[in-house]
Design a protein around this motif. Structure first.
Motif, PDB file in Angstrom:
ATOM      1  N   GLU A  64       3.950  13.761   2.260  1.00  0.00           N
ATOM      2  CA  GLU A  64       5.393  13.615   2.481  1.00  0.00           C
ATOM      3  C   GLU A  64       5.691  12.434   3.400  1.00  0.00           C
ATOM      4  OE1 GLU A  64       7.296  17.272   3.634  1.00  0.00           O
ATOM      5  OE2 GLU A  64       6.364  18.381   2.000  1.00  0.00           O
ATOM      6  N   LYS A  65       4.856  12.226   4.398  1.00  0.00           N
ATOM      7  CA  LYS A  65       5.034  11.091   5.303  1.00  0.00           C
ATOM      8  C   LYS A  65       4.814   9.779   4.549  1.00  0.00           C
ATOM      9  CE  LYS A  65       3.362   9.064   9.621  1.00  0.00           C
ATOM     10  NZ  LYS A  65       2.371   9.165  10.709  1.00  0.00           N
ATOM     11  N   ARG A  66       3.806   9.764   3.675  1.00  0.00           N
ATOM     12  CA  ARG A  66       3.546   8.556   2.868  1.00  0.00           C
ATOM     13  C   ARG A  66       4.758   8.223   2.010  1.00  0.00           C
ATOM     14  NH1 ARG A  66      -1.956  10.122   1.000  1.00  0.00           N
ATOM     15  NH2 ARG A  66      -0.764  11.017  -0.670  1.00  0.00           N
ATOM     16  N   THR A  67       5.296   9.224   1.316  1.00  0.00           N
ATOM     17  CA  THR A  67       6.453   9.011   0.439  1.00  0.00           C
ATOM     18  C   THR A  67       7.658   8.517   1.230  1.00  0.00           C
ATOM     19  OG1 THR A  67       5.677  10.711  -1.091  1.00  0.00           O
ATOM     20  CG2 THR A  67       8.007  10.135  -1.211  1.00  0.00           C
ATOM     21  N   ALA A  68       7.877   9.088   2.406  1.00  0.00           N
ATOM     22  CA  ALA A  68       9.030   8.709   3.229  1.00  0.00           C
ATOM     23  C   ALA A  68       8.855   7.338   3.892  1.00  0.00           C
ATOM     24  CB  ALA A  68       9.262   9.770   4.297  1.00  0.00           C
ATOM     25  N   SER A  69       7.644   6.805   3.874  1.00  0.00           N
ATOM     26  CA  SER A  69       7.351   5.564   4.604  1.00  0.00           C
ATOM     27  C   SER A  69       7.109   4.370   3.695  1.00  0.00           C
ATOM     28  CB  SER A  69       6.114   5.780   5.490  1.00  0.00           C
ATOM     29  OG  SER A  69       6.324   6.841   6.375  1.00  0.00           O
ATOM     30  N   ARG A  70       7.666   4.404   2.507  1.00  0.00           N
ATOM     31  CA  ARG A  70       7.449   3.290   1.585  1.00  0.00           C
ATOM     32  C   ARG A  70       8.675   3.041   0.719  1.00  0.00           C
ATOM     33  NH1 ARG A  70       2.955   6.736  -1.774  1.00  0.00           N
ATOM     34  NH2 ARG A  70       4.442   8.015  -2.893  1.00  0.00           N
ATOM     35  N   ALA A  71       8.685   1.858   0.119  1.00  0.00           N
ATOM     36  CA  ALA A  71       9.758   1.470  -0.801  1.00  0.00           C
ATOM     37  C   ALA A  71       9.117   0.617  -1.892  1.00  0.00           C
ATOM     38  CB  ALA A  71      10.827   0.670  -0.079  1.00  0.00           C
ATOM     39  N   PHE A  72       9.786   0.560  -3.021  1.00  0.00           N
ATOM     40  CA  PHE A  72       9.301  -0.290  -4.106  1.00  0.00           C
ATOM     41  C   PHE A  72      10.050  -1.613  -4.059  1.00  0.00           C
ATOM     42  CE2 PHE A  72       8.753  -1.894  -8.401  1.00  0.00           C
ATOM     43  CZ  PHE A  72       7.378  -1.760  -8.522  1.00  0.00           C
ATOM     44  N   VAL A  73       9.309  -2.699  -4.101  1.00  0.00           N
ATOM     45  CA  VAL A  73       9.875  -4.046  -4.056  1.00  0.00           C
ATOM     46  C   VAL A  73       9.720  -4.661  -5.439  1.00  0.00           C
ATOM     47  CG1 VAL A  73       9.667  -6.348  -3.038  1.00  0.00           C
ATOM     48  CG2 VAL A  73       9.262  -4.307  -1.629  1.00  0.00           C
ATOM     49  N   VAL A  99       4.503  -1.700  -4.040  1.00  0.00           N
ATOM     50  CA  VAL A  99       4.916  -0.711  -3.054  1.00  0.00           C
ATOM     51  C   VAL A  99       4.678  -1.299  -1.667  1.00  0.00           C
ATOM     52  CG1 VAL A  99       4.522   1.606  -2.139  1.00  0.00           C
ATOM     53  CG2 VAL A  99       4.373   1.203  -4.602  1.00  0.00           C
ATOM     54  N   LEU A 100       5.721  -1.283  -0.845  1.00  0.00           N
ATOM     55  CA  LEU A 100       5.645  -1.755   0.531  1.00  0.00           C
ATOM     56  C   LEU A 100       5.631  -0.530   1.430  1.00  0.00           C
ATOM     57  CD1 LEU A 100       5.748  -4.226   2.470  1.00  0.00           C
ATOM     58  CD2 LEU A 100       8.239  -3.938   2.492  1.00  0.00           C
ATOM     59  N   ALA A 101       4.621  -0.445   2.300  1.00  0.00           N
ATOM     60  CA  ALA A 101       4.480   0.704   3.191  1.00  0.00           C
ATOM     61  C   ALA A 101       4.707   0.281   4.638  1.00  0.00           C
ATOM     62  CB  ALA A 101       3.088   1.306   3.042  1.00  0.00           C
ATOM     63  N   ASP A 102       5.329   1.162   5.394  1.00  0.00           N
ATOM     64  CA  ASP A 102       5.580   0.905   6.806  1.00  0.00           C
ATOM     65  C   ASP A 102       4.277   1.039   7.592  1.00  0.00           C
ATOM     66  OD1 ASP A 102       8.230   0.928   8.769  1.00  0.00           O
ATOM     67  OD2 ASP A 102       6.433   1.758   9.717  1.00  0.00           O
ATOM     68  N   GLY A 147       0.816  -1.218   0.000  1.00  0.00           N
ATOM     69  CA  GLY A 147       0.000   0.000   0.000  1.00  0.00           C
ATOM     70  C   GLY A 147       0.841   1.255   0.000  1.00  0.00           C
ATOM     71  N   GLY A 148       0.224   2.322   0.498  1.00  0.00           N
ATOM     72  CA  GLY A 148       0.889   3.618   0.520  1.00  0.00           C
ATOM     73  C   GLY A 148       0.642   4.421  -0.741  1.00  0.00           C
ATOM     74  N   THR A 149      -0.129   3.856  -1.650  1.00  0.00           N
ATOM     75  CA  THR A 149      -0.512   4.507  -2.898  1.00  0.00           C
ATOM     76  C   THR A 149      -1.781   3.821  -3.408  1.00  0.00           C
ATOM     77  OG1 THR A 149       0.272   5.168  -5.088  1.00  0.00           O
ATOM     78  CG2 THR A 149       0.975   3.016  -4.300  1.00  0.00           C
ATOM     79  N   VAL A 150      -2.489   4.476  -4.299  1.00  0.00           N
ATOM     80  CA  VAL A 150      -3.762   3.930  -4.785  1.00  0.00           C
ATOM     81  C   VAL A 150      -3.569   2.601  -5.510  1.00  0.00           C
ATOM     82  CG1 VAL A 150      -5.745   4.328  -6.320  1.00  0.00           C
ATOM     83  CG2 VAL A 150      -4.857   6.195  -4.926  1.00  0.00           C
ATOM     84  N   GLU A 151      -2.537   2.500  -6.333  1.00  0.00           N
ATOM     85  CA  GLU A 151      -2.269   1.267  -7.083  1.00  0.00           C
ATOM     86  C   GLU A 151      -0.876   0.742  -6.733  1.00  0.00           C
ATOM     87  OE1 GLU A 151      -3.081   1.670 -11.257  1.00  0.00           O
ATOM     88  OE2 GLU A 151      -4.976   2.670 -10.872  1.00  0.00           O
ATOM     89  N   PRO A 152      -0.757   0.021  -5.617  1.00  0.00           N
ATOM     90  CA  PRO A 152       0.568  -0.425  -5.183  1.00  0.00           C
ATOM     91  C   PRO A 152       1.118  -1.629  -5.939  1.00  0.00           C
ATOM     92  CG  PRO A 152      -1.086  -1.153  -3.635  1.00  0.00           C
ATOM     93  CD  PRO A 152      -1.786  -0.290  -4.641  1.00  0.00           C
TER      94      PRO A 152
END
Length: 182
Positions: free
Chosen positions: A121-130, A91-94, A77-82
Motif C-alpha cells: 500500500e505504501k508503494r502504491t501511494a508513493s508513485r505516479a505514472f509519467v 513509473v516514478l517513485a518517491d 521504480g516502485g514496481t518490477v517493470e517500471p
C-alpha cells in the motif's frame, strides 16, 4: 560460356556502384542514412539544465492541481517493470520508499528498484505514472530506454502537469521535460 562471363561482369559492376554509394565525395552511406533519420521526439524533452527547485514526488503531488505546472523528482521504480516498452512512459517513485539496494544487503534482490520489501500500500501511494504525449495527447510510441537511455533506478526530475483524469489511486503526470539527477 560468354553469357555466364557477361552476367558475372554485370553483377560485379553493379556491386561496385552500390558499395561506392551515391552521396557526395567522401561521404559514406552510413553517414547519409544517419543524417536523414529523424531524431527521437523524446530527445526534445531533455531539459538542458537540472532544475534545483524540484520537489519530492509526494510533496509535489500533495498540492498539485490538474493541468498546473509540476516539477518533481524521484526514482524510476516502485514496481518490477517500471519502464514501458511500447510507449514513452515510466513509473516514478518517491524517495520515501526504501529501495532494496539501500538495505544492509544490497545484493539480496535482483530488482532493487521495485522496493519489494516495502508495504504494498505504501508503494502504491508513493508513485505516479509519467508519460510523454504528442500534440494530440497520445502517448509517444517510443521506448525511453532506447530513446534517451532511461533505466530502472535512475534518479530523475520531471517537469509537467497532473493529467485531468488522474485519481489519488492512479496519478498520471504528463511530462513536458525530464532531467537525469536530482
Amino acid at each position: 560460356m560468354k553469357k555466364h562471363h557477361l552476367f558475372l561482369t554485370v553483377i560485379s559492376l553493379t556491386t561496385a556502384v552500390l558499395i561506392s554509394g551515391c552521396g557526395p565525395k567522401g561521404e559514406t552511406i552510413e553517414s547519409t542514412i544517419a543524417e536523414n533519420v529523424p531524431a527521437s521526439p523524446v530527445g526534445s524533452f531533455l531539459l538542458a539544465d537540472v532544475p534545483a527547485d524540484a520537489k519530492d514526488l509526494l510533496e509535489g503531488l500533495a498540492s498539485a492541481q490538474p493541468e498546473e505546472p509540476l516539477l518533481v523528482k524521484g526514482r524510476v521504480g516502485g514496481t518490477v517493470e517500471p519502464l514501458s516498452t511500447e510507449f514513452a512512459g515510466f513509473v516514478l517513485a518517491d524517495e520515501v520508499l526504501v529501495f532494496c539496494d539501500e538495505m544492509s544487503d544490497p545484493t539480496h534482490c535482483p530488482t532493487p528498484w521495485d522496493a519489494c520489501c516495502e508495504d504494498p500500500e505504501k508503494r502504491t501511494a508513493s508513485r505516479a505514472f509519467v508519460q510523454f504525449v504528442d500534440a494530440e495527447g497520445l502517448p509517444l510510441q517510443v521506448s525511453l530506454k532506447e530513446a534517451i537511455g532511461l533505466k530502472e533506478n535512475d534518479a530523475v526530475i520531471v517537469k509537467g502537469y497532473l493529467a485531468p483524469d488522474s485519481t489519488p489511486e492512479n496519478r498520471i503526470i504528463i511530462a513536458q521535460g525530464i532531467a537525469f539527477g536530482g
